[in-house]
Design a protein around this motif. Structure first.
Motif, PDB file in Angstrom:
ATOM      1  N   GLY A  20      45.333  46.363  41.813  1.00  0.00           N
ATOM      2  CA  GLY A  20      44.320  46.231  40.679  1.00  0.00           C
ATOM      3  C   GLY A  20      43.929  47.675  40.304  1.00  0.00           C
ATOM      4  O   GLY A  20      43.962  47.748  39.007  1.00  0.00           O
ATOM      5  N   LYS A  21      43.764  48.346  41.048  1.00  0.00           N
ATOM      6  CA  LYS A  21      43.105  49.642  40.841  1.00  0.00           C
ATOM      7  C   LYS A  21      44.475  50.620  39.755  1.00  0.00           C
ATOM      8  O   LYS A  21      44.222  51.046  38.921  1.00  0.00           O
ATOM      9  CB  LYS A  21      42.906  50.597  41.960  1.00  0.00           C
ATOM     10  N   ARG A  22      45.754  50.687  40.345  1.00  0.00           N
ATOM     11  CA  ARG A  22      46.872  50.990  39.828  1.00  0.00           C
ATOM     12  C   ARG A  22      47.191  50.640  38.640  1.00  0.00           C
ATOM     13  O   ARG A  22      47.398  51.133  37.812  1.00  0.00           O
ATOM     14  CB  ARG A  22      47.877  50.961  40.838  1.00  0.00           C
ATOM     15  N   SER A  23      46.974  49.263  38.433  1.00  0.00           N
ATOM     16  CA  SER A  23      47.392  48.460  37.026  1.00  0.00           C
ATOM     17  C   SER A  23      46.335  48.823  36.123  1.00  0.00           C
ATOM     18  O   SER A  23      46.817  49.191  34.947  1.00  0.00           O
ATOM     19  CB  SER A  23      47.292  46.896  37.372  1.00  0.00           C
ATOM     20  N   ALA A  24      45.263  48.911  36.585  1.00  0.00           N
ATOM     21  CA  ALA A  24      44.155  49.434  35.499  1.00  0.00           C
ATOM     22  C   ALA A  24      44.331  50.822  35.093  1.00  0.00           C
ATOM     23  O   ALA A  24      44.037  50.827  33.775  1.00  0.00           O
ATOM     24  CB  ALA A  24      42.797  49.168  36.154  1.00  0.00           C
ATOM     25  N   ASN A  25      44.822  51.421  36.079  1.00  0.00           N
ATOM     26  CA  ASN A  25      44.870  52.858  35.523  1.00  0.00           C
ATOM     27  C   ASN A  25      46.148  53.001  34.606  1.00  0.00           C
ATOM     28  O   ASN A  25      46.099  53.663  33.621  1.00  0.00           O
ATOM     29  CB  ASN A  25      45.231  53.517  36.832  1.00  0.00           C
ATOM     30  N   GLU A  26      47.308  52.221  34.967  1.00  0.00           N
ATOM     31  CA  GLU A  26      48.432  52.659  34.059  1.00  0.00           C
ATOM     32  C   GLU A  26      48.219  51.904  32.872  1.00  0.00           C
ATOM     33  O   GLU A  26      48.574  52.210  31.658  1.00  0.00           O
ATOM     34  CB  GLU A  26      49.493  51.646  34.766  1.00  0.00           C
ATOM     35  N   MET A  27      47.392  50.707  32.709  1.00  0.00           N
ATOM     36  CA  MET A  27      47.119  50.228  31.497  1.00  0.00           C
ATOM     37  C   MET A  27      45.713  50.589  30.525  1.00  0.00           C
ATOM     38  O   MET A  27      45.715  49.825  29.587  1.00  0.00           O
ATOM     39  CB  MET A  27      46.984  48.520  31.760  1.00  0.00           C
ATOM     40  N   GLY A  28      45.249  51.509  31.197  1.00  0.00           N
ATOM     41  CA  GLY A  28      44.023  51.827  30.640  1.00  0.00           C
ATOM     42  C   GLY A  28      42.882  50.762  30.565  1.00  0.00           C
ATOM     43  O   GLY A  28      42.016  50.795  29.543  1.00  0.00           O
ATOM     44  N   LEU A  29      42.911  50.201  31.613  1.00  0.00           N
ATOM     45  CA  LEU A  29      41.637  49.069  31.860  1.00  0.00           C
ATOM     46  C   LEU A  29      40.603  49.557  32.502  1.00  0.00           C
ATOM     47  O   LEU A  29      40.596  50.426  33.348  1.00  0.00           O
ATOM     48  CB  LEU A  29      42.151  47.796  32.112  1.00  0.00           C
ATOM     49  N   ARG A  30      39.407  48.982  32.386  1.00  0.00           N
ATOM     50  CA  ARG A  30      38.210  49.404  33.298  1.00  0.00           C
ATOM     51  C   ARG A  30      38.278  48.441  34.410  1.00  0.00           C
ATOM     52  O   ARG A  30      38.770  47.383  34.213  1.00  0.00           O
ATOM     53  CB  ARG A  30      36.741  49.025  32.627  1.00  0.00           C
ATOM     54  N   TYR A  31      38.244  49.126  35.753  1.00  0.00           N
ATOM     55  CA  TYR A  31      38.354  48.367  36.935  1.00  0.00           C
ATOM     56  C   TYR A  31      37.118  48.429  37.789  1.00  0.00           C
ATOM     57  O   TYR A  31      36.329  49.456  37.757  1.00  0.00           O
ATOM     58  CB  TYR A  31      39.538  48.896  37.581  1.00  0.00           C
ATOM     59  N   VAL A  32      36.848  47.391  38.352  1.00  0.00           N
ATOM     60  CA  VAL A  32      35.782  47.204  39.290  1.00  0.00           C
ATOM     61  C   VAL A  32      36.118  46.594  40.678  1.00  0.00           C
ATOM     62  O   VAL A  32      37.024  45.637  40.541  1.00  0.00           O
ATOM     63  CB  VAL A  32      34.378  46.878  39.058  1.00  0.00           C
TER      64      VAL A  32
END
Ligand code: S3P
Length: 178
Positions: A20-32
């Motif tokens: 989750g964290k890495r996908s959010a990072n790659e896709m520019g999404l906010r992650y919690v």
């Protein structure tokens, strides 16, 4: 941009947080991460919170956090493995967002799980992990809009996760104009 929150569900050790964290990072999404937020709010690690306030208090705080999160701007949310065990939590996630199950075979979870960081599993030992798995797998599968099979190496899992996010929210990654 996400139109609805995306909830990652699945067993402890299935890869919700790492993928989750890495996908959010790659896709520019906010992650919690709900566990991380609870640790910050209540103070301490999950085992410390369990020891100090008890599991039920943790579950109630987890539920309250979920209610709060669905009123915020949609983001990618990694949930604790027990989130789906309250019927109300399943309903809230279903009504407000999309649910992605990170499904990792039990044998792989057993081989790489860090039991000491996860009180419920640490208490029960390896046999207990199998019991937790079989008591939950039907709930996990029935709740999922999409299943990410995290049954190989890290990068295929990551790719599968990003594809799942794009399938649910095709405009998740905003394109820049040429
Ligand atoms: C739990 C899973 C943990 C954490 C708590 C309880 C569970 O989260 O919320 O220890 O009941 O499965 P992870 O799934 O992130 O390990």
């Amino acid at each position: 941009m996400l139109t609805r929150p995306i909830f990652l569900i699945g067993m402890p050790g299935s890869g919700k947080s790492s993928l989750g964290k890495r996908s959010a990072n790659e896709m520019g999404l906010r992650y919690v991460d709900t566990d991380a937020m609870l640790c910050e709010t209540l103070g301490g690690t999950v085992p410390e919170i369990f020891a100090k306030y008890g599991e039920e208090a943790f579950r109630t705080a987890e539920h309250n956090l979920l209610c709060w999160l669905v009123r915020q701007e949609p983001c990618l949310i990694s949930t604790g493995g027990g989130m789906v065990m309250r019927e109300e939590n399943r309903r809230i996630m279903k009504n407000h967002g999309f649910i992605v199950l990170v499904d990792r075979p039990l044998e792989q979870i057993l081989s790489d799980i860090k039991l000491d960081r996860r009180p419920l599993l640490a208490e029960r030992g390896l046999e207990g992990v199998e019991q937790v798995y079989s008591s939950r797998i039907d709930y996990y599968r029935a709740s999922a809009d999409v299943i990410v099979h995290n049954d190989g190496d890290y990068y295929p899992g990551l790719e599968a996760m990003m594809k799942a996010i794009l399938r649910l929210c095709p405009n998740a990654v905003e394109r820049t104009r040429a």
